[in-house]
Scaffold this active site. Structure first.
Site, PDB file in Angstrom:
ATOM      1  N   HIS A  75      67.820  46.134  38.500  1.00  0.00           N
ATOM      2  CA  HIS A  75      68.126  47.550  38.723  1.00  0.00           C
ATOM      3  C   HIS A  75      67.178  48.481  37.973  1.00  0.00           C
ATOM      4  O   HIS A  75      67.175  49.694  38.222  1.00  0.00           O
ATOM      5  CB  HIS A  75      69.551  47.877  38.262  1.00  0.00           C
ATOM      6  CG  HIS A  75      70.630  47.270  39.089  1.00  0.00           C
ATOM      7  ND1 HIS A  75      70.660  47.346  40.459  1.00  0.00           N
ATOM      8  CD2 HIS A  75      71.734  46.552  38.743  1.00  0.00           C
ATOM      9  CE1 HIS A  75      71.731  46.712  40.921  1.00  0.00           C
ATOM     10  NE2 HIS A  75      72.388  46.220  39.895  1.00  0.00           N
TER      11      HIS A  75
ATOM     12  N   ASP B 250      77.284  37.257  41.301  1.00  0.00           N
ATOM     13  CA  ASP B 250      78.402  38.175  41.435  1.00  0.00           C
ATOM     14  C   ASP B 250      78.878  38.358  42.873  1.00  0.00           C
ATOM     15  O   ASP B 250      79.814  39.120  43.119  1.00  0.00           O
ATOM     16  CB  ASP B 250      78.085  39.526  40.784  1.00  0.00           C
ATOM     17  CG  ASP B 250      76.647  39.953  40.950  1.00  0.00           C
ATOM     18  OD1 ASP B 250      75.924  39.337  41.749  1.00  0.00           O
ATOM     19  OD2 ASP B 250      76.232  40.910  40.277  1.00  0.00           O
TER      20      ASP B 250
END
Length: 368
Positions: free
Chosen positions: A141, A266
């Site tokens: 990110h 995730d």
């Protein structure tokens, strides 16, 4: 077959701030015992499980130096690196969005990037066939001058830029199967034709405003970015169909020198930050597919770099399954949640919806 596993105890020592899940504590928000979801236990317990099963004896466990200032400056402005270092030398703090760190956070983040760099260099130089970097904090990110979503340095981008600078590769493909959009990696290489970036993610999970399928790159890099936003509830069948019909054909068309996977866990059915239904077997099957493609396209050169995954119970089994598929080690860790996750898989109607979405994406990606 020589599979490297790069890790360092100090990466487990990175600490976040006073959070309740992803919310800073304050006002009406009370602290939680676990604090920030990005904590060391998922990664540490993966290493623990590896030692219990003995798969670690079938891997080359290696360490690496931190990424150098020159390595980091190819991606991040010196002004950002200096601000990060200055705050790290004091009490720590936060420079971006959901990216808290304590004293010494800069050095730990540079070490995390160094693990990814060394894994890539070892594979490109032929000292390893493939490799896994247990990087923490994660990186996909992080923008050049704005840390984001638990990510303080762009680990994979730092590794790629170093390899390009050293002349070790000309074409790199990144496959990001973390459940969140790899917005940092995308932004860094958005106009770069020598780097193909592919992100499979839960649509509008995080960040809320990136990851659209129509974002295909810009300038000379037009067509070198592929986003595959999947609906909540996508399970094993949907992920593998997306791999077979979208990801693998894109890799075959691009023909990279090396494939790097941003390996987040995730998307698993047991994760607090997603609503997907992948299993340990899903991650193993995706690894087998990418590994087979790497063998066909680039002499097997494949590197996996750990990203997200926030279930202390389940991440270790997902990671172990990936290492089994990556190394062909004759060791298994049976998934204790396999039957439960199988029973929760979406039905034919949901799978058909995902298949229709993939058909639409095929048309989009093959268009002008």
């Amino acid at each position: 077959m020589a599979t490297g596993f790069f890790w360092d105890e100090r990466c487990f020592w990175h600490g976040g701030g006073n959070y309740a899940m992803t919310l800073p504590v304050g006002g009406l928000v009370q602290p939680l015992a676990g604090g920030l979801p990005e904590n060391p236990e998922t990664k540490r317990r993966l290493l623990n499980l590896m030692r219990v099963t003995g798969i670690d004896r079938h891997l080359k466990l290696l360490q690496a130096p931190p990424a150098s200032d020159a390595d980091l400056a190819r991606v991040h402005p010196v002004s950002y690196l200096q601000a990060f270092r200055d705050l790290s030398d004091q009490e720590g703090g936060e420079l971006g969005l959901r990216t808290p760190f304590g004293n010494g956070g800069y050095e730990i983040a540079a070490l995390s990037a160094g693990l990814a760099r060394q894994a890539l260099f070892s594979v490109l130089k032929g000292t390893l066939d493939n490799a896994y970097a247990l990087s923490r904090p994660p990186g996909h990110h992080c923008l050049p001058e704005f840390p984001d979503g638990f990510c303080l340095l762009a680990n994979i981008a730092v590794a790629i830029e170093a390899a390009l600078a050293e002349g070790l590769t000309d074409r790199v493909a990144v496959v990001d199967w973390d459940v969140h959009h790899g917005n940092g990696t995308e932004a860094i290489f958005y106009d770069r034709p020598e780097v193909l970036t592919i992100s499979l993610h839960q649509e509008h999970n995080y960040p809320l405003d990136t990851g659209d399928a129509t974002d295909r790159g810009a300038g000379a890099g037009l067509g070198s970015n592929m986003n595959i936003p999947l609906p909540p509830g996508t399970g094993h069948t949907g992920y593998l169909e997306a791999m077979d019909r979208l990801v693998l054909p894109a890799l075959e068309a691009f023909r990279p020198d090396v494939i790097i996977v941003a390996c987040g866990f995730d998307a698993a059915a047991i994760d607090p930050l997603s609503r997907m239904l992948a299993s340990a077997d899903t991650f193993a099957e995706m690894t087998r597919r990418v590994r087979s493609t790497a063998e066909d396209l680039c002499d097997g050169r494949l590197v996996l770099v750990h990203e997200g995954g926030y279930s202390e119970v389940y991440v270790p089994f997902c990671g172990h399954a990936v290492l089994e598929a990556l190394s062909d080690a004759p060791v298994t860790a049976p998934d204790p949640l396999a039957a439960t996750i199988l029973a929760r898989q979406p039905g034919p109607r949901h799978d058909a919806m995902v298949s229709d979405l993939i058909s639409d994406l095929e048309d989009l990606f093959q268009g002008p």
